[in-house]
Design a protein around this motif. Structure first.
Motif, PDB file in Angstrom:
ATOM      1  N   GLU A 161     -16.252   9.318  14.809  1.00 20.67           N
ATOM      2  CA  GLU A 161     -15.583   9.330  13.509  1.00 20.67           C
ATOM      3  C   GLU A 161     -16.555   8.979  12.399  1.00 20.67           C
ATOM      4  O   GLU A 161     -16.549   9.584  11.328  1.00 20.67           O
ATOM      5  CB  GLU A 161     -14.457   8.301  13.499  1.00 20.67           C
ATOM      6  N   SER A 166      -7.469   5.650  12.822  1.00 18.88           N
ATOM      7  CA  SER A 166      -8.799   5.579  13.400  1.00 18.88           C
ATOM      8  C   SER A 166      -8.702   5.216  14.868  1.00 18.88           C
ATOM      9  O   SER A 166      -7.767   4.548  15.283  1.00 18.88           O
ATOM     10  CB  SER A 166      -9.615   4.529  12.641  1.00 18.88           C
ATOM     11  N   GLU A 218      -9.238  -1.293  -5.171  1.00 17.29           N
ATOM     12  CA  GLU A 218      -8.839  -0.525  -3.990  1.00 17.29           C
ATOM     13  C   GLU A 218      -9.252  -1.237  -2.718  1.00 17.29           C
ATOM     14  O   GLU A 218      -8.528  -1.243  -1.719  1.00 17.29           O
ATOM     15  CB  GLU A 218      -9.459   0.885  -4.044  1.00 17.29           C
ATOM     16  N   ILE A 243       0.855  -1.181   0.000  1.00 18.34           N
ATOM     17  CA  ILE A 243       0.000   0.000   0.000  1.00 18.34           C
ATOM     18  C   ILE A 243       0.890   1.231   0.000  1.00 18.34           C
ATOM     19  O   ILE A 243       1.809   1.321   0.812  1.00 18.34           O
ATOM     20  CB  ILE A 243      -0.920   0.002   1.237  1.00 18.34           C
ATOM     21  N   ARG A 262      -9.664  -1.259  11.428  1.00 18.78           N
ATOM     22  CA  ARG A 262     -10.262   0.004  11.886  1.00 18.78           C
ATOM     23  C   ARG A 262      -9.747   1.227  11.146  1.00 18.78           C
ATOM     24  O   ARG A 262     -10.487   2.167  10.889  1.00 18.78           O
ATOM     25  CB  ARG A 262     -10.000   0.181  13.373  1.00 18.78           C
ATOM     26  N   ASP A 263      -8.455   1.242  10.780  1.00 19.39           N
ATOM     27  CA  ASP A 263      -7.879   2.436  10.154  1.00 19.39           C
ATOM     28  C   ASP A 263      -8.503   2.763   8.809  1.00 19.39           C
ATOM     29  O   ASP A 263      -8.430   3.897   8.354  1.00 19.39           O
ATOM     30  CB  ASP A 263      -6.374   2.237   9.945  1.00 19.39           C
ATOM     31  N   ASP A 264      -9.095   1.777   8.152  1.00 22.61           N
ATOM     32  CA  ASP A 264      -9.588   2.020   6.795  1.00 22.61           C
ATOM     33  C   ASP A 264     -10.981   2.617   6.778  1.00 22.61           C
ATOM     34  O   ASP A 264     -11.578   2.762   5.706  1.00 22.61           O
ATOM     35  CB  ASP A 264      -9.568   0.710   5.998  1.00 22.61           C
ATOM     36  N   LEU A 265     -11.526   2.979   7.939  1.00 23.81           N
ATOM     37  CA  LEU A 265     -12.865   3.579   7.972  1.00 23.81           C
ATOM     38  C   LEU A 265     -12.942   4.794   7.065  1.00 23.81           C
ATOM     39  O   LEU A 265     -13.944   5.019   6.363  1.00 23.81           O
ATOM     40  CB  LEU A 265     -13.197   3.981   9.409  1.00 23.81           C
ATOM     41  N   VAL A 266     -11.837   5.615   7.035  1.00 23.57           N
ATOM     42  CA  VAL A 266     -11.863   6.859   6.278  1.00 23.57           C
ATOM     43  C   VAL A 266     -11.978   6.598   4.773  1.00 23.57           C
ATOM     44  O   VAL A 266     -12.455   7.441   4.034  1.00 23.57           O
ATOM     45  CB  VAL A 266     -10.611   7.695   6.623  1.00 23.57           C
ATOM     46  N   ASP A 267     -11.567   5.410   4.313  1.00 24.56           N
ATOM     47  CA  ASP A 267     -11.718   5.081   2.891  1.00 24.56           C
ATOM     48  C   ASP A 267     -13.047   4.412   2.599  1.00 24.56           C
ATOM     49  O   ASP A 267     -13.642   4.596   1.541  1.00 24.56           O
ATOM     50  CB  ASP A 267     -10.603   4.125   2.453  1.00 24.56           C
ATOM     51  N   SER A 308     -15.719   3.595  15.668  1.00 20.85           N
ATOM     52  CA  SER A 308     -15.920   4.682  16.612  1.00 20.85           C
ATOM     53  C   SER A 308     -17.060   5.565  16.110  1.00 20.85           C
ATOM     54  O   SER A 308     -17.057   6.005  14.967  1.00 20.85           O
ATOM     55  CB  SER A 308     -14.619   5.475  16.717  1.00 20.85           C
ATOM     56  N   ASN A 356      -4.669   7.119   7.089  1.00 20.79           N
ATOM     57  CA  ASN A 356      -5.635   6.338   7.852  1.00 20.79           C
ATOM     58  C   ASN A 356      -5.240   6.237   9.308  1.00 20.79           C
ATOM     59  O   ASN A 356      -4.282   5.568   9.629  1.00 20.79           O
ATOM     60  CB  ASN A 356      -5.742   4.921   7.273  1.00 20.79           C
ATOM     61  N   LEU A 413      -6.826  -4.113  -2.390  1.00 22.26           N
ATOM     62  CA  LEU A 413      -5.465  -3.714  -2.042  1.00 22.26           C
ATOM     63  C   LEU A 413      -5.304  -3.606  -0.536  1.00 22.26           C
ATOM     64  O   LEU A 413      -4.292  -3.979   0.041  1.00 22.26           O
ATOM     65  CB  LEU A 413      -5.147  -2.370  -2.714  1.00 22.26           C
ATOM     66  N   ARG A 414      -6.348  -3.079   0.105  1.00 21.04           N
ATOM     67  CA  ARG A 414      -6.255  -2.909   1.555  1.00 21.04           C
ATOM     68  C   ARG A 414      -6.627  -4.174   2.300  1.00 21.04           C
ATOM     69  O   ARG A 414      -6.548  -4.203   3.525  1.00 21.04           O
ATOM     70  CB  ARG A 414      -7.193  -1.787   1.994  1.00 21.04           C
TER      71      ARG A 414
END
Lengths: 138, 445
Positions: B222, A137, B95, A127, B120-125, B219, A135, B98-99
């Motif tokens: 967010e 969160s 996409e 990535i 969790r980090d991919d929420l923004v995408d 969350s 990212n 990929l993640r």
């Protein structure tokens, strides 16, 4: 503002070329050339001339709507008949310039974009870093 | 040699203890639950179990029940992932891949959803991607036409599976239109559908009061911020321009010829999820009757449960229960030899009648535990977000499995008996699948 061709000098050249391409003179010449090509005399649209022997164009043709496919087939048959009888269409029967719009080129662009996207993603192994930094969160 | 070393290491470490206060179900560690509304009226619900993985679903409260043209809901689900205007569909799918995130769509009788599971980090995408896909204005003719063969194949595969086909037919008999609409688009219906039908379905049902964004393991703050940002520039009508007829229960009989084992479903009218007590009672009644699937390699119809005695050699019987917004189905499912079906069915109905008269305390206690465990097990990751959305869109709030467990604990033997009596008072919907020469008719049971 530099460009890859010719550096600072090249950027001025490219800008002036782009301005010329978008000018009224160029547009008028394009329209005259399209009329002079002769496809309209056989009742064809410009996109009918695209050589369709190949997987990419075949995929784009597969994606034509049934109505457009039928119309294309009619135009081909009419052109063949005109060619064998050595006649051309009268000016009032020809497809006017306003209707001679690209119907296949947008689909070809989509298919090319899909292939290019697939190849790009196939080459990726990780990535990209700027996506990871974004990212975070809770 | 190595084994003895390990046992010595175990003996020296101090044992782990848990502090237990009170009944197990009530004091289970609870997830954090939140429910708010976005700026345009879309409801946002989260249940955060604090794990590393999130699931997010954008759910529309419209399914097979609300379709005007037959098969529209199924075809819409199959064509939900399309190319964004100015982009291509390969990028969307790649996409997500990929993640390492999943992307799937699902269609049920009362809802359609597009969802993803991700770290969790991919929420923004994921949030803008899912909302963009659901409200994608571009719908090319070839995207519509390319979805049709897939839907035909899905329908054929689903209806080749006997239990799926039998349950679909049971719903058709029980509710006729609305909830009785088939989940699967038949080939004839598919070939009559047009893009305009799907667009009409979307226009009538994709409204702000009918859409819920549900997250499990996300969350809430967010998610709310991202949902508001994603909906900027998307015009979503606020109230539903549709009238939903209330469900009516009819009943009837259908016989389907087939080879192999016989499948018979006998269903009765039950309650929907709008009444929490009735729903809990239905779950307990199912557990009172059905003792199957508790132990691997155990008896197929279970050893406990009132239906255990009704089963014969080679023929199993179980109970099923489906709840929708304003109606439900409760029934018996018999599978096995055609020659045994009549006796098994009659004994099963006797078992239901005995539950209608009285339920012993031991059976009730066992049934409550079974109901709580089974409810929790049915809330798999994907099913959990769909269930929360269904509750939010129907009731305006949702209950976690701990709250449902509390509701189940309050069910009394009287409630269960009354529920069974109400069941038997309704007209049965009977579907027989298999060798029709040998299978009995409904009025012979």
């Amino acid at each position: 503002m530099a460009s890859s061709i010719g550096g600072f000098v090249g950027s001025g050249l490219l800008t002036s070329l782009r301005t010329f391409r978008a000018s009224n003179a160029m547009t008028a010449f394009n329209n005259w050339h399209a009329s002079a090509m002769g496809h309209r005399a056989f009742g064809l649209k410009e996109d009918d001339l695209i050589p369709d022997e190949g997987p990419l164009i075949q995929e784009a043709l597969r994606r034509l709507s049934p109505a457009e496919r039928e119309a294309r087939l009619f135009r081909f048959r009419r052109a063949f008949a005109l060619s064998t009888s050595q006649t051309e269409l009268e000016l009032q029967d020809q497809i006017p310039a306003s209707q001679d719009t690209p119907y296949l080129r947008p689909l070809i662009d989509i298919v090319e974009a899909e292939i290019a996207t697939k190849e790009n993603f196939d080459l990726l192994t990780t990535i990209p870093e700027q996506l990871k930094r974004r990212n975070r969160s809770t | 040699m190595i084994r003895s070393l390990q046992t010595r290491a175990f003996a020296s470490a101090s044992p782990i203890t848990y502090k237990r206060v009170g009944d197990q179900a009530a004091t289970a560690p609870a997830a954090v639950k939140s429910l708010t509304q976005a700026a345009n009226g879309v409801r946002i619900a989260t249940l955060d179990g604090r794990g590393p993985v999130s699931s997010l679903a954008v759910v529309v409260g419209a399914g097979a029940r609300h379709e005007a043209a037959a098969g529209a809901a199924h075809l819409l689900k199959a064509s939900l992932v399309r190319a964004r205007p100015g982009d291509n569909v390969v990028r969307t799918v790649r996409e997500f891949e990929l993640r390492g995130n999943t992307l799937f769509t699902a269609a049920a009788r009362e809802h359609t959803l597009i969802a993803s599971s991700f770290l969790r980090d991919d929420l923004v995408d994921v949030v803008p991607a899912l909302i963009g896909q659901l409200f994608n204005p571009s719908f090319q003719p070839y995207e519509f036409l390319d979805a049709i063969p897939g839907v035909e194949a899905e329908t054929a595969a689903a209806l080749a599976d006997a239990p799926t086909r039998v349950l679909d037919t049971v719903h058709q008999l029980a509710f006729r239109r609305g909830l009785g609409n088939s989940l699967f688009a038949s080939p004839e219906a598919l070939h009559h559908l047009k893009r305009a039908d799907l667009q009409a379905f979307a226009a009538a049902n994709f409204t702000a009061d009918n859409i819920a964004v549900v997250g499990s393991g996300v969350s809430h703050d967010e998610l709310e911020a991202l949902v508001n940002a994603s909906f900027e520039g998307v015009a979503v009508p606020s109230t539903a321009a549709r009238s939903v007829a209330p469900s009516a229960y009819y009943g009837g009989e259908a016989r389907i010829a087939g080879s192999g084992a016989s499948h018979v479903a006998i269903a009765f009218k039950s309650s929907g999820i709008s009444n929490a007590k009735a729903h809990a009672t239905a779950l307990v009644l199912r557990a009172v009757l059905d003792g199957s699937h508790r132990v691997k390699w155990g008896q197929s119809s279970g050893a406990t449960g009132l239906l255990a005695k009704a089963a014969a050699n080679g023929t199993t019987v179980s109970a099923f229960q489906n709840s929708y917004s304003d109606a439900g189905l409760f029934g018996l499912y018999i599978q096995g030899n055609a020659s045994n079906v009549k006796s098994v069915a009659q004994k099963s109905i006797e078992a239901v009648k005995s539950a209608a008269s009285s339920v012993s305390d031991a059976a009730l206690t066992r049934a409550k535990k079974v109901a709580i465990v089974d409810y929790e097990l049915s809330q798999t990751r994907d099913e959990l977000v769909a269930d929360i959305a269904r509750q939010v869109l129907t009731l305006g709030s949702f209950a976690t499995s701990a709250e449902v467990a509390q509701e189940i604990s309050k069910v009394s033997a009287q409630d269960v008996a009354q529920a069974a009596q109400a069941l038997l008072a309704s007209k049965a919907s009977v579907v027989s699948y298999g060798n029709l020469n040998k299978l009995p008719y409904a009025d012979e049971l």
